[in-house]
Enzyme design. Structure first.
Site, mmCIF file in Angstrom:
data_model
loop_
_atom_site.group_PDB
_atom_site.id
_atom_site.type_symbol
_atom_site.label_atom_id
_atom_site.label_comp_id
_atom_site.label_asym_id
_atom_site.label_seq_id
_atom_site.Cartn_x
_atom_site.Cartn_y
_atom_site.Cartn_z
ATOM 1 N N ASP A 8 0.777 -1.129 -0.050
ATOM 2 C CA ASP A 8 0.105 -0.050 0.059
ATOM 3 C C ASP A 8 0.833 1.273 0.109
ATOM 4 O O ASP A 8 1.600 1.601 0.851
ATOM 5 C CB ASP A 8 -0.831 0.048 1.276
ATOM 6 C CG ASP A 8 -1.765 -1.201 1.331
ATOM 7 O OD1 ASP A 8 -1.326 -2.343 1.113
ATOM 8 O OD2 ASP A 8 -2.695 -1.139 1.964
ATOM 9 N N GLU A 39 -4.245 1.608 -2.486
ATOM 10 C CA GLU A 39 -5.509 2.067 -2.026
ATOM 11 C C GLU A 39 -5.361 3.437 -1.236
ATOM 12 O O GLU A 39 -6.306 4.100 -0.949
ATOM 13 C CB GLU A 39 -6.148 1.054 -1.454
ATOM 14 C CG GLU A 39 -5.201 0.779 -0.226
ATOM 15 C CD GLU A 39 -6.196 0.267 1.097
ATOM 16 O OE1 GLU A 39 -7.493 0.067 0.767
ATOM 17 O OE2 GLU A 39 -5.717 -0.402 2.042
ATOM 18 N N ASN A 67 -10.163 -1.578 0.744
ATOM 19 C CA ASN A 67 -11.169 -0.963 1.466
ATOM 20 C C ASN A 67 -11.191 0.467 1.222
ATOM 21 O O ASN A 67 -12.468 0.982 1.264
ATOM 22 C CB ASN A 67 -11.194 -1.477 3.037
ATOM 23 C CG ASN A 67 -9.959 -1.043 3.654
ATOM 24 O OD1 ASN A 67 -8.824 -1.434 3.003
ATOM 25 N ND2 ASN A 67 -10.055 -0.251 4.836
ATOM 26 N N HIS A 68 -10.226 1.055 0.804
ATOM 27 C CA HIS A 68 -10.136 2.534 0.534
ATOM 28 C C HIS A 68 -10.256 2.765 -1.243
ATOM 29 O O HIS A 68 -10.103 3.828 -1.344
ATOM 30 C CB HIS A 68 -9.002 3.247 1.083
ATOM 31 C CG HIS A 68 -8.939 3.305 2.373
ATOM 32 N ND1 HIS A 68 -9.930 3.926 3.275
ATOM 33 C CD2 HIS A 68 -8.223 2.463 3.306
ATOM 34 C CE1 HIS A 68 -9.179 3.691 4.546
ATOM 35 N NE2 HIS A 68 -8.368 3.033 4.539
ATOM 36 N N HIS A 178 -2.901 -4.424 3.216
ATOM 37 C CA HIS A 178 -3.905 -3.818 4.365
ATOM 38 C C HIS A 178 -3.356 -3.297 5.646
ATOM 39 O O HIS A 178 -3.829 -2.415 6.062
ATOM 40 C CB HIS A 178 -5.251 -4.501 4.415
ATOM 41 C CG HIS A 178 -6.344 -4.122 5.559
ATOM 42 N ND1 HIS A 178 -6.588 -2.849 4.928
ATOM 43 C CD2 HIS A 178 -6.471 -4.291 6.531
ATOM 44 C CE1 HIS A 178 -7.485 -2.332 6.265
ATOM 45 N NE2 HIS A 178 -7.517 -3.486 7.023
ATOM 46 N N HIS A 180 -0.424 -2.575 6.541
ATOM 47 C CA HIS A 180 0.718 -1.689 6.557
ATOM 48 C C HIS A 180 1.818 -2.022 7.550
ATOM 49 O O HIS A 180 2.838 -1.200 7.691
ATOM 50 C CB HIS A 180 0.244 -0.301 6.753
ATOM 51 C CG HIS A 180 -0.874 0.264 5.883
ATOM 52 N ND1 HIS A 180 -0.907 1.641 5.866
ATOM 53 C CD2 HIS A 180 -1.488 -0.364 4.902
ATOM 54 C CE1 HIS A 180 -1.919 1.862 4.822
ATOM 55 N NE2 HIS A 180 -2.221 0.508 4.227
HETATM 56 FE FE FE2 Z 1 -4.013 0.114 3.108
HETATM 57 FE FE FE2 Z 2 -6.839 -1.473 3.357
#
Ligand code: FE2
Ligand code: FE2
Length: 274
Positions: A8, A39, A67-68, A178, A180
């Site tokens: 990410d 994302e 999800n973003h 996700h 991070h």
């Molecule tokens: Fe993320």
């Molecule tokens: Fe995420």
């Protein structure tokens, strides 16, 4: 085939590190295929079309989401004209964009990339296991695709590890995204699928998930938001996974986590330079 998957990208610090370093990494390791999770690229929330183009120009073959995905509302529109941007496959029917695609690698290989989202501590999407199963059975390794790359965007390491073993021998690699925070469990599973629970983020690690740390600390202390969450602007660490894939089988031969720059201990050079 030489694959690199970057985690990410968070905000300007993460984007700057990726756009500065990815051309060098592509050349140094003669990478055939690069995927990036984008994302959090736009101020930590979602992605704009201009930022997507910057990541593609820097050397990404495909950009995945999570999800973003649609935090920047323009993504609902431009994802339809940007085939190199994919979002989780298990969104409800009718969601703009696609959850998978076949992309040409530099060595000529056809790479099926699938993006899916886990269910634990995440929005209530449909079953990612069955969605991924349907994709890889419809486009099998060395029949429909030369390599199969799965970005499983999920919170729980249990869910990610179960998915890894569920597709072991049927996909080239499963990268978790996700959280991070990179995990140190990268390995090739017994059936030949490279796996890591989470590849971490490309962002400033002197932060909370890439966000300037004062406001997250305030929210944990007071439960009252005081200001917006803003990306932390210190030097970013690029974090990802390198995978060498056997061209004959489409399965992984070896894998290594990549961390470069910022405050995490570097893991360069990768195994391709010996
Ligand atoms: Fe993320
Ligand atoms: Fe995420």
């Amino acid at each position: 085939m030489r694959l690199l998957f970057l985690g990410d990208v968070v905000g300007r610090s993460g984007r700057r590190a990726v756009t500065e370093e990815l051309p060098r990494l592509r050349a140094r390791y003669q990478l055939d295929f690069v995927a990036i999770n984008g994302e959090n690229a736009a101020g930590g929330f979602g992605i704009t079309e201009a930022i997507l183009v910057d990541l593609l120009d820097a050397g990404a073959d495909v950009v995945t989401l999570g999800n973003h995905a649609f935090d920047q509302k323009e993504a609902l529109v431009f994802i339809e004209r940007q085939p190199r941007l994919i979002r989780p496959i298990n969104y409800p029917p009718g969601t703009p964009g696609k959850g998978s695609g076949i992309f040409k690698a530099a060595n000529g290989a056809d790479v099926l990339v699938i993006n899916a989202m886990g269910l634990i501590f995440m929005p209530e999407l449909s079953d990612p296991f069955r969605a991924i199963d349907a994709e890889i059975e419809a486009c099998r390794l060395k029949q429909g695709a030369d390599a199969i790359v799965i970005d499983f965007h999920a919170e729980a390491t249990s869910e990610k590890q179960a998915l890894g073993y569920f597709v072991d021998g049927r996909a080239s690699c499963v990268v978790g995204t996700h959280t991070h925070a990179p995990t140190a469990d990268e390995r090739v599973l017994p059936g030949g699928t490279a796996f890591i629970s989470d590849i971490g983020m490309c962002g400033d690690y002197q932060s909370v998930l890439g966000m300037a740390k004062d406001e997250p600390i305030n929210r944990f202390l007071t439960k009252i938001p005081r200001s917006r969450l803003e990306p932390s602007m210190g030097p970013a660490t690029i974090s990802g996974l390198a995978v060498e894939i056997d061209d004959r089988t489409g399965l992984a031969v070896r894998t290594q986590g990549l961390r470069l720059g910022g405050v995490l201990a570097p893991t360069e050079p990768l195994f391709w330079v010996e």
